[in-house]
Write an enzyme that holds these catalytic residues in place. Sequence first.
Site, PDB file in Angstrom:
ATOM      1  N   ASP A  71       0.886  -1.157   0.000  1.00  0.00           N
ATOM      2  CA  ASP A  71       0.000   0.000   0.000  1.00  0.00           C
ATOM      3  C   ASP A  71       0.927   1.211   0.000  1.00  0.00           C
ATOM      4  OD1 ASP A  71      -1.638   2.141   0.506  1.00  0.00           O
ATOM      5  OD2 ASP A  71      -2.608   1.287   2.271  1.00  0.00           O
ATOM      6  N   SER A 156       0.034  12.734 -15.643  1.00  0.00           N
ATOM      7  CA  SER A 156      -1.143  12.659 -16.514  1.00  0.00           C
ATOM      8  C   SER A 156      -1.284  13.971 -17.263  1.00  0.00           C
ATOM      9  CB  SER A 156      -2.399  12.409 -15.672  1.00  0.00           C
ATOM     10  OG  SER A 156      -3.587  12.665 -16.407  1.00  0.00           O
ATOM     11  N   TYR A 169      -8.015  14.264  -8.853  1.00  0.00           N
ATOM     12  CA  TYR A 169      -7.037  13.540  -9.660  1.00  0.00           C
ATOM     13  C   TYR A 169      -6.075  14.518 -10.340  1.00  0.00           C
ATOM     14  CZ  TYR A 169      -5.241  10.183 -13.087  1.00  0.00           C
ATOM     15  OH  TYR A 169      -4.431   9.373 -13.842  1.00  0.00           O
ATOM     16  N   LYS A 173      -1.976  14.892  -9.757  1.00  0.00           N
ATOM     17  CA  LYS A 173      -1.057  14.631 -10.861  1.00  0.00           C
ATOM     18  C   LYS A 173      -0.197  15.852 -11.181  1.00  0.00           C
ATOM     19  CE  LYS A 173      -1.908  10.313 -11.675  1.00  0.00           C
ATOM     20  NZ  LYS A 173      -0.839   9.296 -11.482  1.00  0.00           N
TER      21      LYS A 173
END
Length: 263
Positions: A71, A156, A169, A173
């Site tokens: 993890d 990304s 997100y 990123k």
Amino acid sequence: MRDPFSPFTYDLSDRVVLVTGASSGLGARMAKVLATHGAKVALAARRVDRLAQLQRDIEDHGGTAFAVNLDVASEEQTIAAYDAVEAALGPVNTVIANAGIARDLKRATDNPPEDFDTTYAVNLRGVFLTAREGAKRMMAAGSKQSEHGRIVLISSITSFDISPHSTFYSATKAGVSQMGRVLAYDWARMGINVNMIAPGYIQTEINDGLFETDYGRSMLAKWPRRRVIDADALDSTVLFLCSDHSRQITGTVTTVDDGQSLS
């Protein structure tokens, strides 16, 4: 200096590579490609059942792989994973911090703060812990002298291109890209290269079903080539950044998106 008349090939037989998020999607693909080119690959993720199958697939094709539960948000598990990999394969000299999740895909006003915390823990904290522990190991193994350390962070195109309903997100990123540039500077004299890859939209588990929705179809319609990227799009970039051929490249963000961010 490389002989300009010699073939340009990727021999990664001297590489021990840790790939996080290796249980599916891009991580599994990158692990297979690296193993095919001779690297010893440590497969790290939480879904160990999937890692076991991936390890068998790689070994059936003549590669070397080792599966380890991880993890990435846990510093304790990160240290333990590196210890296990080092005992099984030798010191890690290459890292691909790929593990990531997407919890939003709706308006920020409709997202609970807990989803932000979870996204941050995996996408940014997890990348930091993975890179930092890898760098410590590389320095201890003499990366300053060998200039052999390679760390690749998966960012990304949402880090710089507006993607509606992806606040959490996109923010994490963007943090990955900028954090990687700072780490590249901090570790430059320690023989460690840190580079980022910013992929566009590739059909993987993280966006499963997206392009069958009205929203997904509207995204496709605005992209210049109106298509999702093929699964092999990152192969050559990953191989290059993990190899000795990238010795003089650090702190870069390489966009691989088939022109999606041009829209």
